[in-house]
Design a protein around this motif. Structure first.
Motif, PDB file in Angstrom:
ATOM      1  N   CYS A  54       0.818  -1.221   0.000  1.00 19.52           N
ATOM      2  CA  CYS A  54       0.000   0.000   0.000  1.00 19.52           C
ATOM      3  C   CYS A  54       0.851   1.271   0.000  1.00 19.52           C
ATOM      4  CB  CYS A  54      -0.916   0.025   1.216  1.00 19.52           C
ATOM      5  SG  CYS A  54      -2.151  -1.296   1.246  1.00 19.52           S
ATOM      6  N   ILE A  55       2.152   1.132   0.264  1.00 26.24           N
ATOM      7  CA  ILE A  55       3.005   2.319   0.401  1.00 26.24           C
ATOM      8  C   ILE A  55       4.251   2.241  -0.472  1.00 26.24           C
ATOM      9  CG2 ILE A  55       2.222   2.926   2.709  1.00 26.24           C
ATOM     10  CD1 ILE A  55       4.681   1.460   3.830  1.00 26.24           C
ATOM     11  N   GLU A  56       4.256   1.322  -1.437  1.00 30.39           N
ATOM     12  CA  GLU A  56       5.361   1.219  -2.393  1.00 30.39           C
ATOM     13  C   GLU A  56       4.795   1.351  -3.796  1.00 30.39           C
ATOM     14  OE1 GLU A  56       8.493   1.086  -1.718  1.00 30.39           O
ATOM     15  OE2 GLU A  56       8.494   0.633   0.414  1.00 30.39           O
ATOM     16  N   GLY A  57       5.659   1.640  -4.741  1.00 29.06           N
ATOM     17  CA  GLY A  57       5.200   1.802  -6.115  1.00 29.06           C
ATOM     18  C   GLY A  57       5.142   3.266  -6.511  1.00 29.06           C
ATOM     19  N   ASP A  58       4.722   3.528  -7.741  1.00 29.79           N
ATOM     20  CA  ASP A  58       4.725   4.897  -8.245  1.00 29.79           C
ATOM     21  C   ASP A  58       3.347   5.388  -8.664  1.00 29.79           C
ATOM     22  OD1 ASP A  58       4.358   3.332 -10.442  1.00 29.79           O
ATOM     23  OD2 ASP A  58       6.201   3.923 -11.475  1.00 29.79           O
ATOM     24  N   ALA A  59       2.313   4.649  -8.283  1.00 34.58           N
ATOM     25  CA  ALA A  59       0.941   5.071  -8.604  1.00 34.58           C
ATOM     26  C   ALA A  59      -0.010   4.457  -7.584  1.00 34.58           C
ATOM     27  CB  ALA A  59       0.557   4.648 -10.019  1.00 34.58           C
ATOM     28  N   GLY A  60      -1.221   4.989  -7.531  1.00 32.94           N
ATOM     29  CA  GLY A  60      -2.219   4.458  -6.606  1.00 32.94           C
ATOM     30  C   GLY A  60      -2.867   3.199  -7.139  1.00 32.94           C
ATOM     31  N   ALA A  61      -3.859   2.716  -6.409  1.00 30.37           N
ATOM     32  CA  ALA A  61      -4.582   1.505  -6.802  1.00 30.37           C
ATOM     33  C   ALA A  61      -5.628   1.836  -7.862  1.00 30.37           C
ATOM     34  CB  ALA A  61      -5.262   0.886  -5.587  1.00 30.37           C
ATOM     35  N   PRO A  62      -5.744   1.019  -8.915  1.00 29.26           N
ATOM     36  CA  PRO A  62      -6.772   1.258  -9.934  1.00 29.26           C
ATOM     37  C   PRO A  62      -8.179   1.251  -9.329  1.00 29.26           C
ATOM     38  CG  PRO A  62      -5.140  -0.314 -10.729  1.00 29.26           C
ATOM     39  CD  PRO A  62      -4.861  -0.115  -9.264  1.00 29.26           C
ATOM     40  N   ILE A 159      -3.173 -10.309  -8.562  1.00 33.78           N
ATOM     41  CA  ILE A 159      -3.733 -10.363  -9.910  1.00 33.78           C
ATOM     42  C   ILE A 159      -4.049  -8.932 -10.368  1.00 33.78           C
ATOM     43  CG2 ILE A 159      -5.730 -11.055 -11.296  1.00 33.78           C
ATOM     44  CD1 ILE A 159      -5.918 -13.579  -9.646  1.00 33.78           C
ATOM     45  N   ARG A 160      -3.658  -8.623 -11.593  1.00 32.45           N
ATOM     46  CA  ARG A 160      -4.018  -7.352 -12.201  1.00 32.45           C
ATOM     47  C   ARG A 160      -5.034  -7.615 -13.316  1.00 32.45           C
ATOM     48  NH1 ARG A 160      -3.525  -3.456  -8.778  1.00 32.45           N
ATOM     49  NH2 ARG A 160      -1.441  -2.594  -8.462  1.00 32.45           N
ATOM     50  N   VAL A 161      -6.065  -6.785 -13.378  1.00 28.78           N
ATOM     51  CA  VAL A 161      -7.134  -6.941 -14.375  1.00 28.78           C
ATOM     52  C   VAL A 161      -7.106  -5.752 -15.319  1.00 28.78           C
ATOM     53  CG1 VAL A 161      -9.614  -7.140 -14.726  1.00 28.78           C
ATOM     54  CG2 VAL A 161      -8.550  -8.213 -12.725  1.00 28.78           C
ATOM     55  N   LYS A 162      -7.108  -6.027 -16.610  1.00 26.50           N
ATOM     56  CA  LYS A 162      -7.087  -4.946 -17.597  1.00 26.50           C
ATOM     57  C   LYS A 162      -8.049  -5.279 -18.734  1.00 26.50           C
ATOM     58  CE  LYS A 162      -3.786  -1.875 -19.858  1.00 26.50           C
ATOM     59  NZ  LYS A 162      -4.083  -0.753 -18.964  1.00 26.50           N
ATOM     60  N   THR A 163      -8.806  -4.294 -19.168  1.00 27.21           N
ATOM     61  CA  THR A 163      -9.712  -4.471 -20.301  1.00 27.21           C
ATOM     62  C   THR A 163      -8.980  -4.117 -21.581  1.00 27.21           C
ATOM     63  OG1 THR A 163     -11.640  -3.928 -18.941  1.00 27.21           O
ATOM     64  CG2 THR A 163     -11.906  -3.800 -21.329  1.00 27.21           C
ATOM     65  N   LEU A 164      -8.916  -5.061 -22.518  1.00 25.73           N
ATOM     66  CA  LEU A 164      -8.224  -4.851 -23.778  1.00 25.73           C
ATOM     67  C   LEU A 164      -9.103  -4.088 -24.757  1.00 25.73           C
ATOM     68  CD1 LEU A 164      -6.676  -8.425 -24.124  1.00 25.73           C
ATOM     69  CD2 LEU A 164      -5.744  -6.428 -22.924  1.00 25.73           C
ATOM     70  N   LYS A 165      -8.529  -3.636 -25.866  1.00 26.86           N
ATOM     71  CA  LYS A 165      -9.262  -2.821 -26.833  1.00 26.86           C
ATOM     72  C   LYS A 165     -10.447  -3.560 -27.443  1.00 26.86           C
ATOM     73  CE  LYS A 165      -5.429   0.207 -28.119  1.00 26.86           C
ATOM     74  NZ  LYS A 165      -4.545   0.681 -29.233  1.00 26.86           N
ATOM     75  N   TYR A 173      -0.640 -12.120 -13.499  1.00 26.34           N
ATOM     76  CA  TYR A 173       0.008 -12.179 -12.185  1.00 26.34           C
ATOM     77  C   TYR A 173       1.112 -11.126 -12.141  1.00 26.34           C
ATOM     78  CZ  TYR A 173       3.156 -14.149  -8.552  1.00 26.34           C
ATOM     79  OH  TYR A 173       3.977 -14.338  -7.470  1.00 26.34           O
ATOM     80  N   ASN A 174       0.997 -10.174 -11.219  1.00 26.01           N
ATOM     81  CA  ASN A 174       1.989  -9.115 -11.077  1.00 26.01           C
ATOM     82  C   ASN A 174       3.058  -9.529 -10.059  1.00 26.01           C
ATOM     83  OD1 ASN A 174       2.924  -6.358 -11.605  1.00 26.01           O
ATOM     84  ND2 ASN A 174       2.366  -5.978  -9.484  1.00 26.01           N
ATOM     85  N   ARG A 175       4.224  -9.868 -10.551  1.00 29.14           N
ATOM     86  CA  ARG A 175       5.320 -10.291  -9.680  1.00 29.14           C
ATOM     87  C   ARG A 175       6.036  -9.046  -9.157  1.00 29.14           C
ATOM     88  NH1 ARG A 175       6.378 -15.831 -11.028  1.00 29.14           N
ATOM     89  NH2 ARG A 175       5.138 -16.425 -12.862  1.00 29.14           N
ATOM     90  N   TRP A 176       6.234  -9.001  -7.834  1.00 27.19           N
ATOM     91  CA  TRP A 176       6.801  -7.815  -7.193  1.00 27.19           C
ATOM     92  C   TRP A 176       7.680  -8.263  -6.032  1.00 27.19           C
ATOM     93  CZ3 TRP A 176       3.327  -3.531  -4.593  1.00 27.19           C
ATOM     94  CH2 TRP A 176       4.054  -2.340  -4.469  1.00 27.19           C
ATOM     95  N   GLU A 177       8.859  -7.682  -5.946  1.00 26.87           N
ATOM     96  CA  GLU A 177       9.805  -8.051  -4.895  1.00 26.87           C
ATOM     97  C   GLU A 177       9.219  -7.820  -3.506  1.00 26.87           C
ATOM     98  OE1 GLU A 177      13.246  -9.320  -2.953  1.00 26.87           O
ATOM     99  OE2 GLU A 177      12.545  -9.623  -5.018  1.00 26.87           O
TER     100      GLU A 177
END
Length: 225
Positions: A54-62, A159-165, A173-177
């Motif tokens: 919740c406090i790492e990364g460069d953007a907020g939650a979608p 898991i990251r969810v994205k709507t394609l065109k 699956y978002n792999r993160w250290e």
């Protein structure tokens, strides 16, 4: 009618598996699911990470527009739990913004911390986690102060969810250290990602969709099921 293909063997069932960019992708209805959501293990280990996601990364939650409206409606219930810096950011730009990828995300503090984080000592089955980072909305929900918990993107992580065109929904699956300890704990428990996230997956995609995903897992020789 679609097919599930294992090498030279085909089964007539309501989903199919296909190789895309050298990775196996499961197609269920109008969704594409990365195979590692079935084959990889995961279980949050708050005793180790203390909620760092919740406090790492460069953007907020979608967030969706509906979720943004819910966040605004319930803001009074969590306002006193937020830091002064978070309150200032919300006063200045609101509860969400559009990131560099054009996605609506929660506002952040100092370029990384979600504005809706709060801290408390948390009792877990493994002991007390001191000064654990939590979602203020989820804490309010569990305390009975609100009827809404948190953005589905947070509940579904990693898991990251994205709507394609083409309108298809892709799950990856978002792999993160930051979540290395969660991977290790999941492996010790032999707990695949899709089982760890059973409830939010059902919330987002429905009971029948999840049942089909479980059927896929059972059809995969040697994989976790």
């Amino acid at each position: 009618m679609v097919y599930l293909v294992f090498s030279y063997i085909s089964y007539v069932i309501p989903y199919k598996i296909q190789p895309i960019c050298t990775k196996m992708i499961i197609e269920i209805e109008n969704t594409l699911v990365s195979m590692d959501i079935i084959t990889e293990c995961f279980c949050c280990d708050l005793g180790k990470c203390k909620g760092r996601c919740c406090i790492e990364g460069d953007a907020g939650a979608p967030v969706t527009l509906d979720e943004m409206a819910q966040i605004e409606d319930d803001l009074d219930a969590v306002w006193s739990d937020l830091s002064a810096s978070a309150q200032s950011v919300i006063d200045a730009q609101g509860v969400a913004y559009t990131d560099v990828e054009g996605e609506l995300v929660t506002s952040i503090v100092n370029g990384k911390d979600c504005v809706f984080t709060c801290y408390q000592d948390l009792e877990t089955p493994d002991g007390t986690v001191e000064n654990c980072c939590l979602c203020a909305y989820e804490r309010a929900y569990r305390a009975g102060k609100t009827r809404w918990c948190k953005p589905i993107s947070c509940a579904l992580y990693p898991i990251r969810v994205k709507t394609l065109k083409n309108g298809i929904t892709a799950l990856t699956y978002n792999r993160w250290e930051v979540c290395r300890d969660a991977v290790e704990k999941g492996r010790r428990m032999n707990l695949p990602i899709y089982k760890f996230l059973r409830e939010p997956l059902i919330t987002r995609f429905g009971e029948q969709w999840y049942k089909t995903l479980c059927e896929v897992a059972r059809e995969l020789p040697g994989h976790l099921s």
